[in-house]
Design a protein around this motif. Structure first.
Motif, PDB file in Angstrom:
ATOM      1  N   HIS A 158      58.841  67.505 -51.639  1.00 23.14           N
ATOM      2  CA  HIS A 158      59.330  67.591 -50.264  1.00 23.14           C
ATOM      3  C   HIS A 158      58.852  68.888 -49.621  1.00 23.14           C
ATOM      4  O   HIS A 158      59.461  69.391 -48.693  1.00 23.14           O
ATOM      5  N   MET A 190      57.769  69.619 -45.317  1.00 25.20           N
ATOM      6  CA  MET A 190      58.771  69.562 -44.262  1.00 25.20           C
ATOM      7  C   MET A 190      58.458  70.603 -43.206  1.00 25.20           C
ATOM      8  O   MET A 190      58.130  71.742 -43.522  1.00 25.20           O
ATOM      9  N   ASP A 245      63.390  67.743 -39.427  1.00 23.31           N
ATOM     10  CA  ASP A 245      63.557  66.940 -40.632  1.00 23.31           C
ATOM     11  C   ASP A 245      62.478  65.884 -40.758  1.00 23.31           C
ATOM     12  O   ASP A 245      62.759  64.743 -41.047  1.00 23.31           O
ATOM     13  N   TRP A 251      59.328  64.487 -42.803  1.00 23.78           N
ATOM     14  CA  TRP A 251      58.670  64.541 -44.091  1.00 23.78           C
ATOM     15  C   TRP A 251      57.375  63.767 -43.991  1.00 23.78           C
ATOM     16  O   TRP A 251      57.204  62.937 -43.102  1.00 23.78           O
TER      17      TRP A 251
END
Length: 71
Positions: A3, A6, A11, A13
């Motif tokens: 992740h 980011m 938010d 991804w």
């Protein structure tokens, strides 16, 4: 899948990026502190999936659901 892709303060991804090469380039450029990331080449892997080799040293493809992933 990491992740680490980011955006700061948002938010989004990598799998959330629209399934177009332009959207991928925009996302990766923002992740690269505004330094433009571009497609060096693209090719089909043995399964026929299009792989995009990018100037950031990584290659990206879409999974079976059409979401971007690092390959």
């Amino acid at each position: 899948m990491s992740h680490a892709f980011m955006r700061e303060g948002e938010d989004q991804w990598l799998p959330d990026v629209a399934p177009t090469i332009q959207a991928l380039i925009l996302f990766l450029t923002k992740e690269n502190n505004g330094v433009r990331v571009y497609e060096k080449r693209n090719y089909a892997d043995p399964s026929g999936r299009t792989i995009h080799e990018m100037s950031n040293g990584l290659s990206y493809g879409r999974d079976k659901n059409g979401k971007w992933e690092v390959v």
